[in-house]
Design a protein around this motif. Structure first.
Motif, mmCIF file in Angstrom:
data_model
loop_
_atom_site.group_PDB
_atom_site.id
_atom_site.type_symbol
_atom_site.label_atom_id
_atom_site.label_comp_id
_atom_site.label_asym_id
_atom_site.label_seq_id
_atom_site.Cartn_x
_atom_site.Cartn_y
_atom_site.Cartn_z
ATOM 1 N N ALA A 52 41.722 -20.914 -55.753
ATOM 2 C CA ALA A 52 40.987 -21.401 -56.924
ATOM 3 C C ALA A 52 41.795 -21.178 -58.200
ATOM 4 O O ALA A 52 42.462 -20.160 -58.358
ATOM 5 C CB ALA A 52 39.646 -20.683 -57.029
ATOM 6 N N ALA A 53 41.727 -22.164 -59.087
ATOM 7 C CA ALA A 53 42.368 -22.076 -60.408
ATOM 8 C C ALA A 53 41.344 -22.590 -61.414
ATOM 9 O O ALA A 53 41.458 -23.704 -61.924
ATOM 10 C CB ALA A 53 43.649 -22.908 -60.445
ATOM 11 N N PRO A 54 40.320 -21.768 -61.685
ATOM 12 C CA PRO A 54 39.102 -22.264 -62.321
ATOM 13 C C PRO A 54 39.279 -22.865 -63.710
ATOM 14 O O PRO A 54 38.459 -23.678 -64.119
ATOM 15 C CB PRO A 54 38.176 -21.037 -62.336
ATOM 16 C CG PRO A 54 39.027 -19.866 -62.003
ATOM 17 C CD PRO A 54 40.207 -20.374 -61.245
ATOM 18 N N GLU A 56 41.893 -24.702 -64.604
ATOM 19 C CA GLU A 56 42.869 -25.800 -64.512
ATOM 20 C C GLU A 56 44.291 -25.381 -64.857
ATOM 21 O O GLU A 56 45.136 -26.206 -65.191
ATOM 22 C CB GLU A 56 42.436 -27.003 -65.371
ATOM 23 C CG GLU A 56 41.067 -27.519 -64.977
ATOM 24 C CD GLU A 56 40.681 -28.798 -65.686
ATOM 25 O OE1 GLU A 56 41.441 -29.284 -66.536
ATOM 26 O OE2 GLU A 56 39.596 -29.327 -65.368
ATOM 27 N N ARG A 57 44.550 -24.073 -64.784
ATOM 28 C CA ARG A 57 45.913 -23.566 -64.944
ATOM 29 C C ARG A 57 46.104 -22.432 -63.940
ATOM 30 O O ARG A 57 45.144 -21.745 -63.576
ATOM 31 C CB ARG A 57 46.133 -23.009 -66.364
ATOM 32 C CG ARG A 57 46.021 -24.046 -67.468
ATOM 33 C CD ARG A 57 46.008 -23.359 -68.825
ATOM 34 N NE ARG A 57 44.860 -22.460 -68.925
ATOM 35 C CZ ARG A 57 44.685 -21.579 -69.909
ATOM 36 N NH1 ARG A 57 45.580 -21.468 -70.871
ATOM 37 N NH2 ARG A 57 43.614 -20.809 -69.926
ATOM 38 N N VAL A 58 47.343 -22.233 -63.514
ATOM 39 C CA VAL A 58 47.640 -21.085 -62.663
ATOM 40 C C VAL A 58 48.815 -20.326 -63.279
ATOM 41 O O VAL A 58 49.789 -20.932 -63.739
ATOM 42 C CB VAL A 58 47.936 -21.518 -61.210
ATOM 43 C CG1 VAL A 58 49.126 -22.476 -61.123
ATOM 44 C CG2 VAL A 58 48.176 -20.308 -60.310
ATOM 45 N N VAL A 59 48.680 -19.019 -63.322
ATOM 46 C CA VAL A 59 49.757 -18.142 -63.756
ATOM 47 C C VAL A 59 50.512 -17.714 -62.500
ATOM 48 O O VAL A 59 49.878 -17.415 -61.477
ATOM 49 C CB VAL A 59 49.193 -16.907 -64.489
ATOM 50 C CG1 VAL A 59 50.318 -16.033 -65.022
ATOM 51 C CG2 VAL A 59 48.279 -17.345 -65.612
ATOM 52 N N ALA A 60 51.844 -17.701 -62.558
ATOM 53 C CA ALA A 60 52.617 -17.410 -61.352
ATOM 54 C C ALA A 60 53.884 -16.640 -61.688
ATOM 55 O O ALA A 60 54.559 -16.941 -62.677
ATOM 56 C CB ALA A 60 52.985 -18.704 -60.643
ATOM 57 N N ILE A 93 51.180 -10.444 -63.921
ATOM 58 C CA ILE A 93 50.036 -11.333 -64.184
ATOM 59 C C ILE A 93 49.172 -10.744 -65.299
ATOM 60 O O ILE A 93 48.781 -11.446 -66.249
ATOM 61 C CB ILE A 93 49.210 -11.529 -62.891
ATOM 62 C CG1 ILE A 93 50.048 -12.228 -61.802
ATOM 63 C CG2 ILE A 93 47.922 -12.294 -63.181
ATOM 64 C CD1 ILE A 93 50.438 -13.646 -62.105
ATOM 65 N N ALA A 95 50.042 -8.793 -67.616
ATOM 66 C CA ALA A 95 50.752 -8.800 -68.897
ATOM 67 C C ALA A 95 50.655 -10.141 -69.623
ATOM 68 O O ALA A 95 50.989 -10.230 -70.806
ATOM 69 C CB ALA A 95 52.219 -8.426 -68.691
ATOM 70 N N MET A 96 50.225 -11.188 -68.913
ATOM 71 C CA MET A 96 49.965 -12.469 -69.575
ATOM 72 C C MET A 96 48.531 -12.526 -70.108
ATOM 73 O O MET A 96 48.114 -13.518 -70.699
ATOM 74 C CB MET A 96 50.187 -13.636 -68.611
ATOM 75 C CG MET A 96 51.569 -13.696 -67.976
ATOM 76 S SD MET A 96 52.923 -13.716 -69.168
ATOM 77 C CE MET A 96 52.702 -15.352 -69.889
ATOM 78 N N LEU A 154 49.715 -14.994 -58.085
ATOM 79 C CA LEU A 154 49.061 -16.051 -58.855
ATOM 80 C C LEU A 154 47.915 -15.427 -59.640
ATOM 81 O O LEU A 154 47.391 -14.381 -59.266
ATOM 82 C CB LEU A 154 48.517 -17.134 -57.910
ATOM 83 C CG LEU A 154 49.523 -17.756 -56.935
ATOM 84 C CD1 LEU A 154 48.837 -18.803 -56.063
ATOM 85 C CD2 LEU A 154 50.702 -18.358 -57.676
ATOM 86 N N LEU A 157 43.863 -17.389 -66.225
ATOM 87 C CA LEU A 157 43.722 -16.958 -67.621
ATOM 88 C C LEU A 157 42.273 -16.989 -68.098
ATOM 89 O O LEU A 157 41.986 -16.643 -69.246
ATOM 90 C CB LEU A 157 44.596 -17.827 -68.529
ATOM 91 C CG LEU A 157 46.097 -17.544 -68.420
ATOM 92 C CD1 LEU A 157 46.920 -18.716 -68.937
ATOM 93 C CD2 LEU A 157 46.454 -16.266 -69.168
ATOM 94 N N PRO A 162 47.676 -17.820 -72.804
ATOM 95 C CA PRO A 162 48.495 -16.720 -72.293
ATOM 96 C C PRO A 162 49.006 -15.869 -73.454
ATOM 97 O O PRO A 162 49.295 -16.385 -74.523
ATOM 98 C CB PRO A 162 49.648 -17.440 -71.580
ATOM 99 C CG PRO A 162 49.715 -18.799 -72.188
ATOM 100 C CD PRO A 162 48.296 -19.147 -72.591
ATOM 101 N N THR A 164 52.045 -14.115 -74.661
ATOM 102 C CA THR A 164 53.473 -14.116 -74.344
ATOM 103 C C THR A 164 54.174 -12.944 -75.034
ATOM 104 O O THR A 164 53.540 -12.101 -75.677
ATOM 105 C CB THR A 164 54.133 -15.435 -74.789
ATOM 106 O OG1 THR A 164 54.191 -15.445 -76.216
ATOM 107 C CG2 THR A 164 53.343 -16.645 -74.293
#
Lengths: 328, 328
Positions: A52-54, A56-60, A93, A95-96, A154, A157, A162, A164
């Motif tokens: 799931a990427a609720p 609509e973005r995925v952190v990787a 992850i 840290a974002m 993964l 957010l 994010p 940075t």
């Protein structure tokens, strides 16, 4: 059990290896009995997993650990190595400002590695993943003369931007959350041939990153954030350069724990050196323009100036800062 | 250039290694001049990347390639190895019916590896990523006695359900899209010490997976799908077991290309063996309950029965099927 030749002698299950089980037999063994969380929409066993990427973005992110470089199996048990590999990624992850959703693992290991060593490694990945409620959703195993773990984490957010390394501004407050210096002290102890004190050796074997502090800081408006994996001064250098600011760390801000003071006295090392340059504790450092969230400690200031990290207004003059595996 | 000691002699840039550049210098070199596609919301340089996941799900897989096991740098140029590592993962994404969105790479390599070798490896990753319009969004580099590439691919299902290995039903048609047997023929040529014909050697060095055929098959209602990475019969075995069906491959369905016939004649090998058991071409196999989409070839039937893969109604009796690096 495979009908291998020559036939297994003694306890076949304990003596299984990649050679006797084969890739798919081994993977089946490593995946047996694992329960996936709800966010794993499709777990291991197909060409790829679905997570799931609720928003609509995925952190990787991906982090690689190599035997003899990042860990030694005579200093750490395999499950501790697995936990450490997972923690390094899960902290990235966090840290974002994100919340982890899944791990994948690329495992390269000798054909003769006992399956129980590999199971323990994967148990460790699962144990650390369990701390944040995620699972190991996929991966690969390959034969290799060198044991290498490449873990990918993964995350989500949760609708936030994010955080940075590039957002620190003059006037912000510099703060950290989590332990610094413990892992380095533990490594120093192990390198001298000791196995105690358990508190610092354990900190080296299994870090204890403040995962929840990442999203917490994001919600509190952190302007920049980084995972302290290579040492506080070295990692703050990335923030200074990305943000174009000068970071001034106040050494008296650190209440050096009695444990580190004791170990430092025993080994003849100023424990502040571990605090300022020791890596692998995976504390979080962040900058804030407003009040600090609970659990964070102010350690310095953000100023205008050529990108640099100072300690008490001066360049740090202790031993080399940072942990760069290639140039050591 | 870093001011290393001893000073570089000769062409410093070409002679740079991990040891001279350090981890961060190397990563900067590997990332220089790369352009990210629009779906990369945050690229390399922070603790983690951020990638678009437009339907609130992310497809993810990891594949590990080890020097001396999966590739040899005397048989393949570094950029070809990079392309192959990327292709193996991108094909896994396609096999779910998904479209790739990003790659991450965990790279473990010797401290003495010339930076141009590593740059070429990463160039290869980017070249193959470019075929499907994605970028390398993150990764890690670590020192290791053995060269290992662990690549993670991410993808999007564009709102569709994933096409798993478990959906084949009796009465479905079995079909493939893409080349099979070419890489195995190329490997056989290289193993005999030859470097031509270029067509098959090139197929071994850089596969040409039919990436678009994955989403195409999903849209056409494919009931199951898999990437042929270990050999057709071996990989169809995964579909048979996951779906609980019997797959019967019709050997005459394959129009064995003249190239493979010629190479087979030269090496004394039945080229059908390469077609049925050769891995690493990354063709796609799928089952359909309705008409096949364009570009797909019917190669057999799905029947009720104990899970198995037959060829012309009988168990395959050629050389061992499948490519399992551990048990070879």
């Amino acid at each position: 059990m495979p009908t291998s030749f020559p036939p297994p002698t003694g306890d076949a299950e304990a003596e299984d290896t990649l050679s006797t089980l084969g890739e798919f037999g081994l993977i089946a063994r490593l995946n047996a009995g694992r329960a996936q969380p709800a966010g794993t929409l499709l777990g291991p066993g197909d060409d790829a997993a679905v997570v799931a990427a609720p928003d609509e973005r995925v952190v990787a992110c991906t982090d690689v650990l190599v035997e003899g470089v990042h860990f030694r199996l005579d200093w750490s048990a395999p499950d501790q190595v697995g936990r450490k590999a997972a923690a390094a990624n899960l902290a990235d992850i966090a840290a974002m400002g994100a919340v982890p959703t899944a791990l994948l693992v690329g495992l390269a290991c000798s054909r003769d590695t006992p399956v129980e060593t590999l199971t323990a490694l994967v148990d460790g990945l699962w144990a650390e993943a369990g701390v944040v409620g995620v699972g190991v959703v996929g991966g690969d195993v390959a034969a290799s003369p060198t044991l290498v773990l490449s873990v990918t984490a993964l995350g989500t957010l949760e609708g936030r931007a994010p955080v940075t390394r590039a957002g620190a501004r003059p006037g912000d407050v510099l703060a950290i959350c989590g332990r610094v210096g413990w892992s380095a002290a533990g490594l120093a102890v192990l390198a001298r041939g000791f196995r105690s004190p358990v508190a610092v050796v354990g900190a080296h074997r299994v870090p204890d990153p403040p995962y929840a502090a990442g999203p917490q800081a994001a919600k509190a408006g952190a302007t920049s954030m980084i995972d302290i994996s290579d040492g506080l001064i070295a990692d703050l250098g990335h923030v200074a350069r990305a943000s174009g600011v000068l970071l001034d760390v106040r050494s008296r801000a650190f209440d050096v724990p009695a444990r580190l003071v004791d170990v430092g006295a025993a080994l003849g090392v100023d424990p502040l050196q571990w605090v300022l340059t020791g890596g692998e504790d995976h504390a979080l450092a962040a900058t804030f323009s407003g009040p600090l969230p609970e659990g964070w400690t102010e350690i310095g200031t953000v100023r205008a100036g050529d990108p640099a990290v100072l300690v008490d207004g001066r360049p740090y003059e202790g031993p080399p800062a940072g942990w760069d595996h290639f140039t050591r």
